[in-house]
Motif scaffolding. Structure first.
Motif, PDB file in Angstrom:
ATOM      1  N   UNK A  42       0.844  -1.201   0.000  1.00 27.15           N
ATOM      2  CA  UNK A  42       0.000   0.000   0.000  1.00 27.15           C
ATOM      3  C   UNK A  42       0.875   1.245   0.000  1.00 27.15           C
ATOM      4  N   UNK A  43       1.930   1.245   0.784  1.00 27.51           N
ATOM      5  CA  UNK A  43       2.835   2.389   0.847  1.00 27.51           C
ATOM      6  C   UNK A  43       3.509   2.634  -0.503  1.00 27.51           C
ATOM      7  N   UNK A  44       3.952   1.570  -1.166  1.00 33.23           N
ATOM      8  CA  UNK A  44       4.642   1.693  -2.445  1.00 33.23           C
ATOM      9  C   UNK A  44       3.720   2.166  -3.558  1.00 33.23           C
ATOM     10  N   UNK A  45       2.527   1.614  -3.650  1.00 29.36           N
ATOM     11  CA  UNK A  45       1.666   1.923  -4.783  1.00 29.36           C
ATOM     12  C   UNK A  45       0.631   2.998  -4.494  1.00 29.36           C
ATOM     13  N   UNK A  46       0.473   3.364  -3.249  1.00 23.80           N
ATOM     14  CA  UNK A  46      -0.534   4.362  -2.885  1.00 23.80           C
ATOM     15  C   UNK A  46      -0.069   5.781  -3.147  1.00 23.80           C
ATOM     16  N   UNK A  47      -1.017   6.703  -3.044  1.00 22.20           N
ATOM     17  CA  UNK A  47      -0.731   8.122  -3.193  1.00 22.20           C
ATOM     18  C   UNK A  47      -0.570   8.723  -1.806  1.00 22.20           C
ATOM     19  N   UNK A  48       0.560   9.391  -1.593  1.00 20.48           N
ATOM     20  CA  UNK A  48       0.801   9.996  -0.287  1.00 20.48           C
ATOM     21  C   UNK A  48      -0.105  11.199  -0.105  1.00 20.48           C
ATOM     22  N   UNK A  49      -0.707  11.287   1.065  1.00 22.73           N
ATOM     23  CA  UNK A  49      -1.619  12.371   1.397  1.00 22.73           C
ATOM     24  C   UNK A  49      -0.887  13.412   2.250  1.00 22.73           C
ATOM     25  N   UNK A  50      -1.415  14.647   2.312  1.00 23.74           N
ATOM     26  CA  UNK A  50      -0.767  15.696   3.112  1.00 23.74           C
ATOM     27  C   UNK A  50      -0.598  15.333   4.588  1.00 23.74           C
ATOM     28  N   UNK A  51      -1.497  14.483   5.116  1.00 26.63           N
ATOM     29  CA  UNK A  51      -1.410  14.116   6.533  1.00 26.63           C
ATOM     30  C   UNK A  51      -0.428  12.973   6.796  1.00 26.63           C
ATOM     31  N   UNK A  52       0.282  12.517   5.750  1.00 23.24           N
ATOM     32  CA  UNK A  52       1.282  11.467   5.922  1.00 23.24           C
ATOM     33  C   UNK A  52       0.770  10.063   5.670  1.00 23.24           C
ATOM     34  N   UNK A  53      -0.539   9.922   5.463  1.00 22.12           N
ATOM     35  CA  UNK A  53      -1.090   8.614   5.152  1.00 22.12           C
ATOM     36  C   UNK A  53      -0.913   8.327   3.666  1.00 22.12           C
ATOM     37  N   UNK A  54      -1.220   7.125   3.275  1.00 21.97           N
ATOM     38  CA  UNK A  54      -1.134   6.723   1.875  1.00 21.97           C
ATOM     39  C   UNK A  54      -2.449   6.044   1.507  1.00 21.97           C
ATOM     40  N   UNK A  55      -3.003   6.371   0.314  1.00 19.19           N
ATOM     41  CA  UNK A  55      -4.284   5.805  -0.084  1.00 19.19           C
ATOM     42  C   UNK A  55      -4.187   5.079  -1.419  1.00 19.19           C
ATOM     43  N   UNK A  56      -5.037   4.077  -1.581  1.00 19.44           N
ATOM     44  CA  UNK A  56      -5.129   3.299  -2.815  1.00 19.44           C
ATOM     45  C   UNK A  56      -6.554   2.766  -2.912  1.00 19.44           C
ATOM     46  N   UNK A  57      -7.049   2.591  -4.128  1.00 19.34           N
ATOM     47  CA  UNK A  57      -8.383   2.010  -4.268  1.00 19.34           C
ATOM     48  C   UNK A  57      -8.291   0.497  -4.087  1.00 19.34           C
ATOM     49  N   UNK A  58      -9.403  -0.084  -3.682  1.00 18.85           N
ATOM     50  CA  UNK A  58      -9.440  -1.529  -3.477  1.00 18.85           C
ATOM     51  C   UNK A  58      -9.107  -2.266  -4.772  1.00 18.85           C
ATOM     52  N   UNK A  59      -9.610  -1.765  -5.896  1.00 18.25           N
ATOM     53  CA  UNK A  59      -9.350  -2.452  -7.168  1.00 18.25           C
ATOM     54  C   UNK A  59      -7.860  -2.509  -7.482  1.00 18.25           C
ATOM     55  N   UNK A  60      -7.152  -1.372  -7.341  1.00 18.15           N
ATOM     56  CA  UNK A  60      -5.711  -1.371  -7.627  1.00 18.15           C
ATOM     57  C   UNK A  60      -4.967  -2.311  -6.696  1.00 18.15           C
ATOM     58  N   UNK A  61      -5.321  -2.267  -5.414  1.00 23.19           N
ATOM     59  CA  UNK A  61      -4.664  -3.137  -4.446  1.00 23.19           C
ATOM     60  C   UNK A  61      -4.986  -4.593  -4.727  1.00 23.19           C
ATOM     61  N   UNK A  62      -6.244  -4.882  -5.007  1.00 22.77           N
ATOM     62  CA  UNK A  62      -6.654  -6.257  -5.281  1.00 22.77           C
ATOM     63  C   UNK A  62      -5.910  -6.805  -6.496  1.00 22.77           C
ATOM     64  N   UNK A  63      -5.848  -6.018  -7.561  1.00 21.12           N
ATOM     65  CA  UNK A  63      -5.161  -6.464  -8.780  1.00 21.12           C
ATOM     66  C   UNK A  63      -3.688  -6.761  -8.521  1.00 21.12           C
TER      67      UNK A  63
END
Length: 124
Positions: A42-63
């Protein structure tokens, strides 16, 4: 050996030093390694947010993750229980929840088990 009573600390636990206890420790260490690997993905493929978290959609992660393991939903539930990730809903389903955002709150600093314990138990 006396049977432990319900209020005993050892109630519902395998006998110390038994093969059952060893198998349980091995399983716990293995799952902890998989949760850590999920968080790293999740950290590698996610988008870093201003608050320091990282986000990804379930579909991208699932794939991505299903190429590694078919247990992505179970690992997400386990990571959420450990307050490592957040997502809306109780359970995620392919196609229905493709657009659900999964947020990595923080990387696991220390997991329940020492990362090397998995291999130490496995070597026995």
């Amino acid at each position: 050996m006396a049977t432990p009573q319900r209020n005993d600390k050892e109630y519902g636990r395998p006998v110390a030093g038994s093969k059952t206890e060893t198998r349980g420790r091995f399983a716990g260490a293995h799952i902890s390694q998989e949760v850590k690997q999920l968080c790293q993905i999740i950290l590698q493929m996610g988008e870093e947010q201003p608050d320091g978290t990282s986000t990804v959609t379930f579909r991208r992660l699932f794939d991505r993750y299903t190429r590694i393991s078919n247990k992505v939903v179970g690992m997400l539930l386990r990571a959420r229980k450990q307050n490592l990730v957040h997502f809306e809903g109780e359970m995620l389903f392919q196609r229905r929840d493709d657009d659900v955002i999964i947020t990595l709150l923080h990387m696991p600093e220390e997991l329940e088990n020492d990362p090397e314990e998995y291999w130490n138990i496995r070597a026995r």
